[in-house]
Design an enzyme around this catalytic site. Sequence first.
Site, PDB file in Angstrom:
ATOM      1  CE  LYS A  17      -8.323  11.378   4.898  1.00  0.00           C
ATOM      2  NZ  LYS A  17      -7.342  11.337   5.987  1.00  0.00           N
TER       3      LYS A  17
ATOM      4  CE1 TYR B  71      -4.510  14.345   4.355  1.00  0.00           C
ATOM      5  CE2 TYR B  71      -4.835  12.525   2.851  1.00  0.00           C
ATOM      6  CZ  TYR B  71      -4.726  13.005   4.131  1.00  0.00           C
ATOM      7  OH  TYR B  71      -4.827  12.160   5.188  1.00  0.00           O
TER       8      TYR B  71
ATOM      9  CG  ASN C 134      -1.743   1.281   1.309  1.00  0.00           C
ATOM     10  OD1 ASN C 134      -2.717   1.423   0.565  1.00  0.00           O
ATOM     11  ND2 ASN C 134      -1.352   2.217   2.152  1.00  0.00           N
ATOM     12  CD  GLU C 135      -1.198   5.972   0.120  1.00  0.00           C
ATOM     13  OE1 GLU C 135      -0.529   6.536   1.005  1.00  0.00           O
ATOM     14  OE2 GLU C 135      -2.268   6.432  -0.315  1.00  0.00           O
TER      15      GLU C 135
ATOM     16  CD1 TRP D 180      -8.549   6.514   4.812  1.00  0.00           C
ATOM     17  CD2 TRP D 180      -8.414   4.334   4.337  1.00  0.00           C
ATOM     18  NE1 TRP D 180      -7.663   5.960   5.685  1.00  0.00           N
ATOM     19  CE2 TRP D 180      -7.564   4.626   5.426  1.00  0.00           C
ATOM     20  CE3 TRP D 180      -8.502   3.007   3.881  1.00  0.00           C
ATOM     21  CZ2 TRP D 180      -6.798   3.645   6.055  1.00  0.00           C
ATOM     22  CZ3 TRP D 180      -7.740   2.047   4.495  1.00  0.00           C
ATOM     23  CH2 TRP D 180      -6.894   2.381   5.562  1.00  0.00           C
TER      24      TRP D 180
ATOM     25  CG  ASN E  29      -4.628   4.193  -1.788  1.00  0.00           C
ATOM     26  OD1 ASN E  29      -5.339   3.319  -2.269  1.00  0.00           O
ATOM     27  ND2 ASN E  29      -3.736   3.954  -0.841  1.00  0.00           N
TER      28      ASN E  29
HETATM   29  C1  GCU Z   1      -3.331   6.827   2.800  1.00  0.00           C
HETATM   30  C2  GCU Z   1      -3.108   5.491   3.405  1.00  0.00           C
HETATM   31  C3  GCU Z   1      -3.934   5.313   4.625  1.00  0.00           C
HETATM   32  C4  GCU Z   1      -4.165   6.640   5.300  1.00  0.00           C
HETATM   33  C5  GCU Z   1      -4.919   7.551   4.369  1.00  0.00           C
HETATM   34  C6  GCU Z   1      -5.174   8.935   4.949  1.00  0.00           C
HETATM   35  O1  GCU Z   1      -3.007   7.244   1.674  1.00  0.00           O
HETATM   36  O2  GCU Z   1      -3.063   4.389   2.586  1.00  0.00           O
HETATM   37  O3  GCU Z   1      -3.304   4.393   5.446  1.00  0.00           O
HETATM   38  O4  GCU Z   1      -4.825   6.501   6.501  1.00  0.00           O
HETATM   39  O5  GCU Z   1      -4.229   7.713   3.210  1.00  0.00           O
HETATM   40  O6  GCU Z   1      -4.340   9.803   4.787  1.00  0.00           O
HETATM   41  O7  GCU Z   1      -6.200   9.106   5.573  1.00  0.00           O
END
Ligand code: GCU
Length: 732
Positions: free
Chosen positions: A522, A427, A365-366, A501, A421
């Site tokens: 989130k 952001y 992941n990322e 998420w 993602n």
């Molecule tokens: C990511 C990540 C998550 C994280 C989320 C966030 O990109 O994979 O683990 O919690 O973004 O920033 O909320």
Amino acid sequence: MRQNIKLYQWNFIKEAKDAEQAAAATGVPVTVPHTWNAIDGQDGGNDYYRGTCWYVHKLERPELTPGGRAYLEFNGAAMTAEVYFNGAKLARHEGGYSTFRVDITDYLLEENTVAVSVDNADNDRVYPQKADFTFYGGLYRPVNLVTVPECHFALDYWGGKGIKVTPIVEGTGAQVTVEVWVKGNPDSVAITLDGKQQTVPVQEGHGQAVFHIENVHLWDGVEDPFLYTAIAELPDDRISTRFGCRSFAMDPEKGFLLNGRSYPLRGVSRHQDRIGVGNALTPDMHREDMGIIREIGANTVRLAHYQHDQYFYDLCDEAGMVVWAEIPYITMHMPNGRENTLSQMQELIVQCYNHPSIVCWGLSNEITAAGGVTEDLLENHRLLNDLCHSLDKTRPTVLANVFMLEIESPLLEIPDVNSYNLYFGWYLGELDENDAFFDEYHTRYPDRCIGFSEYGADANPRFQTARPERGDYTEAYQALYHEHIIKMINERPYLWATHVWNMFDFAADGRDEGGEHGRNQKGLVTMDRKLKKDAFYLYKAHWGKEPFVHLCGSRYVDRAEAVTEVTVYSNQSTVVLYVDGKQFAEQQGKAVFRFQVPLSGEHTIEARAGEHLSRIFVRRVSQPNTEYMFFKTGDIVNWFDKEDFKPGYFSIKDTLGELGAQPQAAALMGQLMAQTSASRGDVAESVKDNPNLQKMMMKTTLESMLKQVRDMITPEQVKALNAALQQIKKPE
Ligand code: GCU
């Protein structure tokens, strides 16, 4: 016969030099499951205890039949554990989320001491080390004593149960291969499935039977998650496993297909932790989570970012949830961690192979977030990918890529399918950049499957507004954000899976934002599972089958606007709004209904859809209630007077692209941004110098960027920055 006894009572010792000292220490009695970070892992500051603690348990000699064996089974010891039995070190296990067992038979006395050192300190080998969640330490899942007779199903292969079932659907039937691994040299093993029994020979500890099921009852997602059971028997031992027969495919154009038909995967991600409890969950808590996921109408869950409890995968099997399973290979690639990624993946696949809910293995992941793409990282992914294919011929591999990874990166060529993602509209950037991203990807790579593995916006239900905007942490912005995204998703059926998420708020001790310490907000539901934010009902309106109506804004009581906008989410086609008991308006529509309601004093507003009803109470006030605002300072642009924006000169209203192209302006902007990236946790920290990210942000205005971080800067700083920019003339 085998026995499985839960070992609940342990003595917890925070500090001990070695097993001997731990065994002699007074300690604190605790019940396992237990974590030592339930409080400090959730209160912010990124200062929770990461180190070694000890658990000690006194065990009487279990009764064993001649030649029988005794094992200790740990279902989750975070992150690294060493098991000492009567002073002898018997095992070391690296990886906090999977099952492992230790054979203690040869060391048994009448009275025995088990001492386990559990360590969640940072290191450069065991994943995860850098990620946006708390790495709770402890024996946080059940510990069992398992005793078996001499001749038994194997317990020491990567934490598996010794039985593997591979169903292949063929026409209206299925071919089901059942393999078992056995200890103690029996000649044969009896395997029963669907009322038929076969006795098959055991060779070199392995037995295999192939069954044909005619008119197979398919495991068919949430509609009909039918499960079969395979039972394997030896004279004195017996194990069983459930499995399901289904076929599936990911198609670059059609998205996900289940049992030959289009079955768009639309759902949520889940982190396992809870407020005040950390990750030491009870079965009731797992069931409550599944109940909420079912209520929203999801048909898929991404079980992020590590191996979840076997019990939860079982619940997914039963509920017909399609699952994305993964290991915690996340955020930062560690050259010394290769072996650990491979062993964690091996455990995940061996332990989870029989779950019909699981359709893919997530490699990472990322993973490029904190160091970009290196040759070592690519090599690690190729090895992991090959391992998955060698252990499982039936499921594809998948990556969850970070938004700033170029779509032409060679990393994307490694897994069978990809996902991104994206957090445009939270952001950074604007909401429609999500749409544009997928359109570009799909046009450039029409033959590749692409999914949307994460998206979301933080919301603290305390914060309310009539004018939601990016970065304000209000419940209303979160809802608006998701309204955009779900529309975007619905218009792009080729997305093979999409996962919000996150279903639940979760602890990220490194975070300190949006009015909470140590929390990622989130979630569509709060961390105590008690409050469903308005956005929850938006998804329920799109996915849920149970008729309902929901009036948004129940926590937005004091309203200063003369006419207030009232939003209703429902899966019914007609919504009638009542104000103070009188019918106000009726609307036909789909999912989202909006009404403009004039306010004079106190009002009860009610939405009805058929027999379903939802009610809120609102009150006209003369000044906005500042309790509802995270940013008490109001809108950034309202801090300025008209004359603060001289035409022909730079200002905070220019885009990062325009400002970055002018060296003086770029330097001014850089100074302020540097100071603001710390409190958003590791992820934000690692994205700040990324060139691809900066390229993406060209179109964002500095003002919009500053709004996102305005809890970290003062109005004076922003004014000073604008004044300085206003000294720099724009090129003609
Ligand atoms: C990511 C990540 C998550 C994280 C989320 C966030 O990109 O994979 O683990 O919690 O973004 O920033 O909320």
